[in-house]
Motif scaffolding. Structure first.
Motif, PDB file in Angstrom:
ATOM      1  N   GLN A   1       0.820  -1.190   0.000  1.00 51.09           N
ATOM      2  CA  GLN A   1       0.000   0.000   0.000  1.00 51.09           C
ATOM      3  C   GLN A   1       0.859   1.246   0.000  1.00 51.09           C
ATOM      4  N   VAL A   2       0.375   2.278  -0.680  1.00 45.89           N
ATOM      5  CA  VAL A   2       1.045   3.579  -0.713  1.00 45.89           C
ATOM      6  C   VAL A   2       0.036   4.641  -0.287  1.00 45.89           C
ATOM      7  N   GLN A   3       0.488   5.536   0.545  1.00 47.46           N
ATOM      8  CA  GLN A   3      -0.374   6.632   0.990  1.00 47.46           C
ATOM      9  C   GLN A   3       0.329   7.960   0.790  1.00 47.46           C
ATOM     10  N   LEU A   4      -0.470   8.979   0.443  1.00 42.73           N
ATOM     11  CA  LEU A   4       0.028  10.340   0.319  1.00 42.73           C
ATOM     12  C   LEU A   4      -0.698  11.212   1.329  1.00 42.73           C
ATOM     13  N   VAL A   5       0.037  12.012   2.049  1.00 42.60           N
ATOM     14  CA  VAL A   5      -0.551  12.920   3.023  1.00 42.60           C
ATOM     15  C   VAL A   5      -0.101  14.337   2.720  1.00 42.60           C
ATOM     16  N   GLU A   6      -1.093  15.194   2.461  1.00 44.33           N
ATOM     17  CA  GLU A   6      -0.810  16.594   2.176  1.00 44.33           C
ATOM     18  C   GLU A   6      -0.983  17.437   3.428  1.00 44.33           C
ATOM     19  N   SER A   7      -0.267  18.545   3.474  1.00 44.92           N
ATOM     20  CA  SER A   7      -0.433  19.498   4.560  1.00 44.92           C
ATOM     21  C   SER A   7      -0.013  20.876   4.082  1.00 44.92           C
ATOM     22  N   GLY A   8      -0.415  21.899   4.837  1.00 41.77           N
ATOM     23  CA  GLY A   8       0.072  23.249   4.575  1.00 41.77           C
ATOM     24  C   GLY A   8      -0.921  24.225   3.996  1.00 41.77           C
ATOM     25  N   GLY A   9      -2.113  23.786   3.658  1.00 43.64           N
ATOM     26  CA  GLY A   9      -3.095  24.720   3.122  1.00 43.64           C
ATOM     27  C   GLY A   9      -3.639  25.627   4.213  1.00 43.64           C
ATOM     28  N   ARG A  29       9.324   1.862  -4.319  1.00 39.75           N
ATOM     29  CA  ARG A  29      10.649   1.563  -4.846  1.00 39.75           C
ATOM     30  C   ARG A  29      11.313   2.840  -5.348  1.00 39.75           C
ATOM     31  N   SER A  30      10.553   3.634  -6.078  1.00 46.22           N
ATOM     32  CA  SER A  30      11.080   4.903  -6.568  1.00 46.22           C
ATOM     33  C   SER A  30       9.911   5.789  -7.004  1.00 46.22           C
ATOM     34  N   ILE A  31      10.203   7.073  -7.130  1.00 48.73           N
ATOM     35  CA  ILE A  31       9.196   8.028  -7.563  1.00 48.73           C
ATOM     36  C   ILE A  31       9.723   8.786  -8.772  1.00 48.73           C
ATOM     37  N   ASN A  32       8.949   8.807  -9.824  1.00 43.53           N
ATOM     38  CA  ASN A  32       9.339   9.540 -11.025  1.00 43.53           C
ATOM     39  C   ASN A  32       8.893  10.994 -10.883  1.00 43.53           C
ATOM     40  N   ASP A  89      -5.707  32.296  -6.997  1.00 41.54           N
ATOM     41  CA  ASP A  89      -5.012  31.057  -6.635  1.00 41.54           C
ATOM     42  C   ASP A  89      -5.874  30.188  -5.710  1.00 41.54           C
ATOM     43  N   THR A  90      -7.007  30.713  -5.277  1.00 38.26           N
ATOM     44  CA  THR A  90      -7.894  29.956  -4.393  1.00 38.26           C
ATOM     45  C   THR A  90      -8.387  28.699  -5.083  1.00 38.26           C
ATOM     46  N   ALA A  91      -8.168  27.556  -4.433  1.00 30.44           N
ATOM     47  CA  ALA A  91      -8.527  26.264  -5.017  1.00 30.44           C
ATOM     48  C   ALA A  91      -8.189  25.162  -4.016  1.00 30.44           C
ATOM     49  N   VAL A  92      -8.618  23.958  -4.346  1.00 28.97           N
ATOM     50  CA  VAL A  92      -8.119  22.781  -3.641  1.00 28.97           C
ATOM     51  C   VAL A  92      -6.891  22.292  -4.403  1.00 28.97           C
ATOM     52  N   TYR A  93      -5.812  22.109  -3.688  1.00 26.92           N
ATOM     53  CA  TYR A  93      -4.551  21.690  -4.287  1.00 26.92           C
ATOM     54  C   TYR A  93      -4.317  20.211  -4.017  1.00 26.92           C
ATOM     55  N   TYR A  94      -3.932  19.498  -5.070  1.00 21.60           N
ATOM     56  CA  TYR A  94      -3.693  18.063  -4.987  1.00 21.60           C
ATOM     57  C   TYR A  94      -2.277  17.737  -5.453  1.00 21.60           C
ATOM     58  N   CYS A  95      -1.598  16.863  -4.728  1.00 14.38           N
ATOM     59  CA  CYS A  95      -0.324  16.376  -5.239  1.00 14.38           C
ATOM     60  C   CYS A  95      -0.584  15.092  -6.035  1.00 14.38           C
ATOM     61  N   ASN A  96       0.299  14.855  -6.960  1.00 12.92           N
ATOM     62  CA  ASN A  96       0.223  13.670  -7.813  1.00 12.92           C
ATOM     63  C   ASN A  96       1.618  13.115  -7.983  1.00 12.92           C
ATOM     64  N   LEU A  97       1.789  11.849  -7.656  1.00 20.39           N
ATOM     65  CA  LEU A  97       3.107  11.222  -7.722  1.00 20.39           C
ATOM     66  C   LEU A  97       3.057   9.997  -8.625  1.00 20.39           C
ATOM     67  N   ASP A  98       4.047   9.886  -9.471  1.00 21.53           N
ATOM     68  CA  ASP A  98       4.214   8.734 -10.367  1.00 21.53           C
ATOM     69  C   ASP A  98       5.168   7.762  -9.672  1.00 21.53           C
ATOM     70  N   GLY A 104       6.697  -3.559  -7.929  1.00 18.80           N
ATOM     71  CA  GLY A 104       7.055  -3.333  -9.312  1.00 18.80           C
ATOM     72  C   GLY A 104       6.010  -2.704 -10.197  1.00 18.80           C
ATOM     73  N   ALA A 105       4.874  -2.345  -9.632  1.00 22.03           N
ATOM     74  CA  ALA A 105       3.825  -1.718 -10.438  1.00 22.03           C
ATOM     75  C   ALA A 105       4.064  -0.216 -10.503  1.00 22.03           C
ATOM     76  N   ARG A 106       3.700   0.373 -11.630  1.00 24.65           N
ATOM     77  CA  ARG A 106       3.797   1.826 -11.791  1.00 24.65           C
ATOM     78  C   ARG A 106       2.395   2.412 -11.754  1.00 24.65           C
ATOM     79  N   ARG A 107       2.187   3.332 -10.833  1.00 26.50           N
ATOM     80  CA  ARG A 107       0.859   3.914 -10.656  1.00 26.50           C
ATOM     81  C   ARG A 107       0.953   5.381 -10.344  1.00 26.50           C
ATOM     82  N   GLN A 108      -0.130   6.109 -10.685  1.00 28.82           N
ATOM     83  CA  GLN A 108      -0.278   7.499 -10.283  1.00 28.82           C
ATOM     84  C   GLN A 108      -1.065   7.537  -8.979  1.00 28.82           C
ATOM     85  N   TYR A 109      -0.551   8.260  -8.010  1.00 30.00           N
ATOM     86  CA  TYR A 109      -1.238   8.400  -6.735  1.00 30.00           C
ATOM     87  C   TYR A 109      -1.570   9.869  -6.510  1.00 30.00           C
ATOM     88  N   TRP A 110      -2.760  10.101  -5.925  1.00 42.74           N
ATOM     89  CA  TRP A 110      -3.214  11.452  -5.622  1.00 42.74           C
ATOM     90  C   TRP A 110      -3.303  11.672  -4.115  1.00 42.74           C
TER      91      TRP A 110
END
Length: 120
Positions: A1-9, A29-32, A89-98, A104-110
């Protein structure tokens, strides 16, 4: 499992600054590419900034010279420093990681999204 946690808004006055963070954890394993997107009410999600694994960056024209994207590969974290903020600039900001996962799977995570509100 992979999790992304945003902060700072948050809420800031026009001309102010905020720094967003997005930390990935889990079987990685790695992040592009790493990127930040935003979505304002009634609008489509748009790319704000992106940074490749080698450090190459690109920005939306609307934020060039005001926002800076960076990454800490040791921490699997991407940042977005936002200066001279404007009401538009007002909006909801999302990070996206490859991500290449540990299996060994390659996925986009939000990320879950963080609200940025710039007042006049």
């Amino acid at each position: 499992q992979v999790q992304l946690v945003e902060s700072g808004g948050g809420l800031v006055q026009a001309g102010g600054s905020l720094r967003l963070s997005c930390a990935a954890s889990g079987s990685i394993r790695s992040i592009n590419d790493m990127g930040w997107y935003r979505q304002a009410p009634g609008k489509q999600r748009e790319l704000v900034a992106a940074i490749a694994s080698g450090g190459f960056t690109n920005y939306a024209d609307s934020v060039k010279g005001r926002f800076t994207i960076s990454r800490d590969n040791a921490k699997d974290t991407v940042y977005l420093q936002m200066n001279s903020l404007k009401p538009e600039d007002t909006a909801v900001y999302y990070c996206n990681l490859d991500i290449i996962t540990g299996w060994g799977a390659r996925r986009q995570y939000w990320g879950q999204g963080t609200q940025v509100t710039v007042s006049t």
